[in-house]
Design a protein around this motif. Sequence first.
Motif, PDB file in Angstrom:
ATOM      1  N   SER A 109       0.812  -1.211   0.000  1.00  0.00           N
ATOM      2  CA  SER A 109       0.000   0.000   0.000  1.00  0.00           C
ATOM      3  C   SER A 109       0.851   1.268   0.000  1.00  0.00           C
ATOM      4  O   SER A 109       0.338   2.342  -0.293  1.00  0.00           O
ATOM      5  N   LYS A 110       2.124   1.144   0.331  1.00  0.00           N
ATOM      6  CA  LYS A 110       2.997   2.317   0.398  1.00  0.00           C
ATOM      7  C   LYS A 110       4.196   2.109  -0.537  1.00  0.00           C
ATOM      8  O   LYS A 110       5.165   1.446  -0.181  1.00  0.00           O
ATOM      9  N   PRO A 111       4.151   2.694  -1.742  1.00  0.00           N
ATOM     10  CA  PRO A 111       5.260   2.509  -2.695  1.00  0.00           C
ATOM     11  C   PRO A 111       6.561   3.136  -2.194  1.00  0.00           C
ATOM     12  O   PRO A 111       6.543   4.133  -1.478  1.00  0.00           O
ATOM     13  N   PHE A 112       7.668   2.521  -2.584  1.00  0.00           N
ATOM     14  CA  PHE A 112       8.984   3.121  -2.353  1.00  0.00           C
ATOM     15  C   PHE A 112       9.144   4.248  -3.351  1.00  0.00           C
ATOM     16  O   PHE A 112       8.892   4.076  -4.547  1.00  0.00           O
ATOM     17  N   TYR A 114      10.962   7.080  -5.771  1.00  0.00           N
ATOM     18  CA  TYR A 114      12.092   7.126  -6.701  1.00  0.00           C
ATOM     19  C   TYR A 114      13.141   8.126  -6.222  1.00  0.00           C
ATOM     20  O   TYR A 114      14.307   8.018  -6.545  1.00  0.00           O
ATOM     21  N   ASP A 115      12.683   9.143  -5.509  1.00  0.00           N
ATOM     22  CA  ASP A 115      13.604  10.183  -5.058  1.00  0.00           C
ATOM     23  C   ASP A 115      13.463  10.362  -3.552  1.00  0.00           C
ATOM     24  O   ASP A 115      12.575   9.809  -2.916  1.00  0.00           O
ATOM     25  N   ILE A 116      14.333  11.151  -3.002  1.00  0.00           N
ATOM     26  CA  ILE A 116      14.415  11.325  -1.557  1.00  0.00           C
ATOM     27  C   ILE A 116      13.134  11.940  -0.974  1.00  0.00           C
ATOM     28  O   ILE A 116      12.743  11.629   0.139  1.00  0.00           O
ATOM     29  N   GLN A 117      12.448  12.787  -1.734  1.00  0.00           N
ATOM     30  CA  GLN A 117      11.235  13.421  -1.226  1.00  0.00           C
ATOM     31  C   GLN A 117      10.130  12.398  -0.930  1.00  0.00           C
ATOM     32  O   GLN A 117       9.321  12.601  -0.032  1.00  0.00           O
ATOM     33  N   ASP A 118      10.055  11.314  -1.701  1.00  0.00           N
ATOM     34  CA  ASP A 118       9.019  10.296  -1.523  1.00  0.00           C
ATOM     35  C   ASP A 118       9.591   8.999  -0.962  1.00  0.00           C
ATOM     36  O   ASP A 118       9.116   7.908  -1.258  1.00  0.00           O
ATOM     37  N   ALA A 119      10.610   9.111  -0.146  1.00  0.00           N
ATOM     38  CA  ALA A 119      11.364   7.953   0.305  1.00  0.00           C
ATOM     39  C   ALA A 119      10.853   7.397   1.636  1.00  0.00           C
ATOM     40  O   ALA A 119      10.059   8.022   2.340  1.00  0.00           O
ATOM     41  N   TYR A 120      11.352   6.229   1.959  1.00  0.00           N
ATOM     42  CA  TYR A 120      11.170   5.641   3.287  1.00  0.00           C
ATOM     43  C   TYR A 120      11.955   6.507   4.267  1.00  0.00           C
ATOM     44  O   TYR A 120      13.079   6.917   3.976  1.00  0.00           O
ATOM     45  N   SER A 121      11.397   6.777   5.439  1.00  0.00           N
ATOM     46  CA  SER A 121      12.126   7.593   6.408  1.00  0.00           C
ATOM     47  C   SER A 121      12.086   6.950   7.783  1.00  0.00           C
ATOM     48  O   SER A 121      11.122   6.265   8.147  1.00  0.00           O
ATOM     49  N   ASN A 122      13.162   7.184   8.525  1.00  0.00           N
ATOM     50  CA  ASN A 122      13.292   6.640   9.871  1.00  0.00           C
ATOM     51  C   ASN A 122      14.401   7.407  10.581  1.00  0.00           C
ATOM     52  O   ASN A 122      15.005   8.314  10.001  1.00  0.00           O
ATOM     53  N   THR A 123      14.693   7.011  11.807  1.00  0.00           N
ATOM     54  CA  THR A 123      15.765   7.619  12.593  1.00  0.00           C
ATOM     55  C   THR A 123      16.711   6.524  13.054  1.00  0.00           C
ATOM     56  O   THR A 123      16.262   5.466  13.518  1.00  0.00           O
ATOM     57  N   GLY A 124      18.016   6.781  12.923  1.00  0.00           N
ATOM     58  CA  GLY A 124      19.018   5.796  13.300  1.00  0.00           C
ATOM     59  C   GLY A 124      19.032   5.500  14.789  1.00  0.00           C
ATOM     60  O   GLY A 124      18.741   6.369  15.616  1.00  0.00           O
ATOM     61  N   THR A 125      19.393   4.251  15.108  1.00  0.00           N
ATOM     62  CA  THR A 125      19.483   3.811  16.505  1.00  0.00           C
ATOM     63  C   THR A 125      20.924   3.522  16.916  1.00  0.00           C
ATOM     64  O   THR A 125      21.187   3.227  18.072  1.00  0.00           O
ATOM     65  N   GLY A 126      21.837   3.560  15.960  1.00  0.00           N
ATOM     66  CA  GLY A 126      23.206   3.141  16.221  1.00  0.00           C
ATOM     67  C   GLY A 126      23.414   1.668  15.909  1.00  0.00           C
ATOM     68  O   GLY A 126      24.534   1.197  15.805  1.00  0.00           O
TER      69      GLY A 126
END
Length: 159
Positions: A109-112, A114-126
Amino acid sequence: MKLTRFSLLAVVLVVVSSPIYAVNQESSEFNVRITIKESCNISTADGSELDFGTIDRASKDANANNNLAVTCTQGTPYRVALQSPRLMINTKINNLSIPYMLYQDANQSKPFGYDIQDAYSNTGTGNTQKIPVWGQVKQTDTNVPAGQYSDKVTVAISY
């Protein structure tokens, strides 16, 4: 008696030597520092391919999944885009292709993006975080001549 003389000698040596160290003492200071910069590394976690396998022509949808592995410093926000035309090209006849889609979720339901604006996002944990990649080829898009089809996807991360 020998024990008393030895004890007395030890006490005298300690008393006499103590001022020597205190008289010749100097001190200095130094700083201790570290600079932590944000960083991210990305790779494929479960092999280097998203393989839809072998299917009969126009028989069914083809689904596959794989994982990316992202390691970013703790607290670093990041975005992952999968860049490609989303067309697998026949390896022998360049004008034959099969379109496909890449998704961030198993429900597709959530496409990846093509560019950074429509990208998967998260925050690093180390620590290493796995990002699932789900792919689908529609049954109607497999009504093409038999052969091998492939595409190369560039994984782009920004942080």
